[in-house]
Design a protein around this motif. Structure first.
Motif, mmCIF file in Angstrom:
data_model
loop_
_atom_site.group_PDB
_atom_site.id
_atom_site.type_symbol
_atom_site.label_atom_id
_atom_site.label_comp_id
_atom_site.label_asym_id
_atom_site.label_seq_id
_atom_site.Cartn_x
_atom_site.Cartn_y
_atom_site.Cartn_z
ATOM 1 N N UNK A 160 2.300 7.039 -1.887
ATOM 2 C CA UNK A 160 2.446 7.334 -3.303
ATOM 3 C C UNK A 160 1.602 8.564 -3.640
ATOM 4 N N UNK A 161 2.237 9.551 -4.250
ATOM 5 C CA UNK A 161 1.493 10.703 -4.754
ATOM 6 C C UNK A 161 0.902 10.275 -6.095
ATOM 7 N N UNK A 162 -0.415 10.177 -6.146
ATOM 8 C CA UNK A 162 -1.076 9.544 -7.289
ATOM 9 C C UNK A 162 -0.934 10.309 -8.594
ATOM 10 N N UNK A 163 -0.508 11.561 -8.535
ATOM 11 C CA UNK A 163 -0.270 12.333 -9.758
ATOM 12 C C UNK A 163 1.019 11.910 -10.458
ATOM 13 N N UNK A 164 1.852 11.137 -9.759
ATOM 14 C CA UNK A 164 3.122 10.661 -10.302
ATOM 15 C C UNK A 164 2.880 9.344 -11.046
ATOM 16 N N UNK A 165 2.797 9.410 -12.372
ATOM 17 C CA UNK A 165 2.449 8.234 -13.175
ATOM 18 C C UNK A 165 3.453 7.107 -13.021
ATOM 19 N N UNK A 166 4.733 7.447 -12.936
ATOM 20 C CA UNK A 166 5.757 6.408 -12.801
ATOM 21 C C UNK A 166 5.643 5.695 -11.457
ATOM 22 N N UNK A 167 5.367 6.447 -10.413
ATOM 23 C CA UNK A 167 5.204 5.845 -9.088
ATOM 24 C C UNK A 167 3.999 4.913 -9.062
ATOM 25 N N UNK A 168 2.944 5.282 -9.755
ATOM 26 C CA UNK A 168 1.742 4.442 -9.831
ATOM 27 C C UNK A 168 2.041 3.147 -10.590
ATOM 28 N N UNK A 169 2.774 3.244 -11.690
ATOM 29 C CA UNK A 169 3.084 2.066 -12.501
ATOM 30 C C UNK A 169 3.829 0.997 -11.712
ATOM 31 N N UNK A 170 4.657 1.431 -10.784
ATOM 32 C CA UNK A 170 5.446 0.481 -9.987
ATOM 33 C C UNK A 170 4.565 -0.459 -9.170
ATOM 34 N N UNK A 171 3.303 -0.069 -8.929
ATOM 35 C CA UNK A 171 2.400 -0.881 -8.110
ATOM 36 C C UNK A 171 1.343 -1.604 -8.941
ATOM 37 N N UNK A 172 1.488 -1.611 -10.245
ATOM 38 C CA UNK A 172 0.489 -2.240 -11.112
ATOM 39 C C UNK A 172 0.307 -3.715 -10.777
ATOM 40 N N UNK A 173 -0.952 -4.138 -10.722
ATOM 41 C CA UNK A 173 -1.324 -5.554 -10.531
ATOM 42 C C UNK A 173 -0.669 -6.180 -9.298
ATOM 43 N N UNK A 174 -0.619 -5.457 -8.205
ATOM 44 C CA UNK A 174 0.091 -5.974 -7.029
ATOM 45 C C UNK A 174 -0.716 -5.990 -5.735
ATOM 46 N N UNK A 175 -1.910 -5.392 -5.723
ATOM 47 C CA UNK A 175 -2.648 -5.263 -4.468
ATOM 48 C C UNK A 175 -3.690 -6.367 -4.287
ATOM 49 N N UNK A 176 -3.748 -6.892 -3.079
ATOM 50 C CA UNK A 176 -4.829 -7.806 -2.718
ATOM 51 C C UNK A 176 -6.132 -7.055 -2.512
ATOM 52 N N UNK A 177 -6.020 -5.838 -1.967
ATOM 53 C CA UNK A 177 -7.220 -5.087 -1.575
ATOM 54 C C UNK A 177 -6.893 -3.607 -1.590
ATOM 55 N N UNK A 178 -7.843 -2.808 -2.071
ATOM 56 C CA UNK A 178 -7.721 -1.349 -2.024
ATOM 57 C C UNK A 178 -8.991 -0.778 -1.410
ATOM 58 N N UNK A 179 -8.811 0.080 -0.432
ATOM 59 C CA UNK A 179 -9.930 0.780 0.215
ATOM 60 C C UNK A 179 -9.947 2.200 -0.331
ATOM 61 N N UNK A 180 -10.993 2.543 -1.053
ATOM 62 C CA UNK A 180 -11.104 3.860 -1.671
ATOM 63 C C UNK A 180 -11.991 4.740 -0.800
ATOM 64 N N UNK A 181 -11.373 5.737 -0.173
ATOM 65 C CA UNK A 181 -12.077 6.592 0.785
ATOM 66 C C UNK A 181 -12.310 7.998 0.248
ATOM 67 N N UNK A 182 -12.270 8.164 -1.069
ATOM 68 C CA UNK A 182 -12.408 9.484 -1.682
ATOM 69 C C UNK A 182 -13.851 9.730 -2.106
ATOM 70 N N UNK A 183 -14.388 10.864 -1.717
ATOM 71 C CA UNK A 183 -15.757 11.216 -2.089
ATOM 72 C C UNK A 183 -15.820 12.157 -3.281
ATOM 73 N N UNK A 184 -14.686 12.741 -3.673
ATOM 74 C CA UNK A 184 -14.647 13.601 -4.857
ATOM 75 C C UNK A 184 -14.564 12.743 -6.117
ATOM 76 N N UNK A 185 -14.906 13.332 -7.246
ATOM 77 C CA UNK A 185 -14.783 12.622 -8.517
ATOM 78 C C UNK A 185 -13.324 12.242 -8.763
ATOM 79 N N UNK A 186 -13.078 11.011 -9.186
ATOM 80 C CA UNK A 186 -11.730 10.572 -9.529
ATOM 81 C C UNK A 186 -11.824 9.357 -10.439
ATOM 82 N N UNK A 187 -10.729 9.040 -11.108
ATOM 83 C CA UNK A 187 -10.703 7.945 -12.065
ATOM 84 C C UNK A 187 -10.502 6.623 -11.329
ATOM 85 N N UNK A 188 -11.574 5.884 -11.156
ATOM 86 C CA UNK A 188 -11.504 4.629 -10.415
ATOM 87 C C UNK A 188 -10.685 3.571 -11.154
#
Length: 351
Positions: free
Chosen positions: A226-254
């Motif tokens: 998923x390209x995270x800049x695509x808001x519609x693509x992100x919405x399709x995955x709302x409230x669906x993950x058991x686990x997310x591994x965040x490997x980003x060291x730059x500032x971003x909206x958690x």
């Protein structure tokens, strides 16, 4: 004591250059290792440039490197697990107090008296420890790891940091078949997270800001990218993950990613953003979601990870460089111009 070649920085602004450092001779519990390959971690760059001074002030000269694969050349009289000629590895730690609750539980990475592989007080010689950008290293047997013979040695070097940093949280939070796992960011950490999550049997979704990494994400094992800049693509995955591994060291909206967790889901941060991250309270509360962090792993778990990699044919995707290319490699890391980890061929230091 004996001398060995190394690459060091003498200040936060000076380039790394060849030098000579002192190593201790092997004591009864020590293993001496000829370093064949040394991975380059982003934390090496931060430390060299003293960018983590609030956490760990850099002492110069600094010899970085905590992803080492090599061959045993000498062992102390009391060493039982290694002999000359064995393949061996050293990661982020070279000692701990062995007596605290964390150490007793096999979690040496949480020991309050842990000795890091570089820029940490050296109990033996005084000064600070020197890392893997060197010809050889001497380490207590307890902190030496066995390298399975079927692993590509250069590709195995980053497993000692990038590998265990991503393996440990996936293992701790019970990732297995039937789980939906997100991995945020496709870099040195993220590409290992994708490989491990897939090997654990999870359904893996990679999130990236770069459309140019979609194909690579699928190649590495993601079921979806998923390209995270695509808001519609992100919405399709709302409230669906058991686990997310965040490997980003730059500032971003958690919060964008916390909203993707299902009830009782967990997001674990393994990247290290420079500034604090605002978290919306209700994003956590309304789904009983958890926001966690994880570092490396203990010695037992790191060995388990190496054996898991041997079983599943997992190594890091690397670009092999000569040691005299190190300063250019640092600049390229800042531009994210590597897929996905630089590794130094240490034969180039001998040359």
């Amino acid at each position: 004591m004996h001398k060995t070649k190394a690459y060091a920085a003498t200040s936060a602004t000076s380039p790394l250059a060849q030098t000579s450092i002192t190593r201790r001779d092997t004591t009864e519990h020590d293993v001496q290792i000829e370093i064949l390959f040394s991975g380059i971690c982003h934390s090496d760059l931060h430390s060299v440039r003293n960018e983590w001074s609030e956490f760990s002030q850099t002492t110069y000269p600094i010899v970085p490197g905590h992803e080492m694969v090599g061959r045993v050349t000498k062992v102390g009289s009391a060493v039982t697990k290694y002999k000359p000629g064995d393949l061996a590895a050293v990661g982020c730690m070279v000692d701990s107090d062995r007596t605290c609750d964390a150490c007793k539980a096999g979690l040496e990475q949480f020991c309050p008296n842990m000795t890091l592989t570089f820029n940490s007080p050296d109990k033996h010689l005084g000064g600070v420890t020197y890392g893997g950008y060197s010809e050889s290293i001497v380490v207590d047997e307890h902190f030496v790891l066995r390298v399975p013979a079927n692993l590509d040695l250069a590709g195995a070097a980053p497993l000692l940091c990038a590998g265990i940093t991503t393996y440990s949280p996936l293992r701790h939070w019970g990732i297995a078949a039937g789980k939906k796992v997100g991995v945020v960011g496709l870099g040195g950490l993220g590409h290992m997270g994708v490989k491990f999550a897939r090997a654990f049997g999870a359904h893996v979704v990679l999130f990236t800001t770069s459309a140019g990494k979609v194909e690579d994400g699928l190649r590495l094992g993601a079921h979806e990218v998923v390209v995270s800049k695509d808001a519609e693509a992100m919405k399709k995955h709302a409230s669906s993950f058991d686990f997310i591994l965040d490997a980003v060291s730059a500032d971003h909206d958690i919060n964008t990613y916390l909203q993707l967790l299902k009830l009782d889901g967990t997001l674990t941060l393994v990247g290290a953003p420079e500034r604090p991250m605002p978290v919306a309270a209700f994003t956590l509360m309304l789904g009983r979601r958890s926001f966690a962090g994880s570092g490396i792993g203990g010695i037992k778990e790191t060995q388990e990870m190496l054996d898991f990699c041997a079983e599943h044919g997992i190594v890091s995707d690397i670009e092999l460089i000569r040691i005299d290319q190190i300063n250019d490699a640092y600049e390229r890391m800042l531009r994210s111009d590597v897929r996905y980890r630089f590794v130094i061929d240490m034969a180039s230091l001998k040359a």
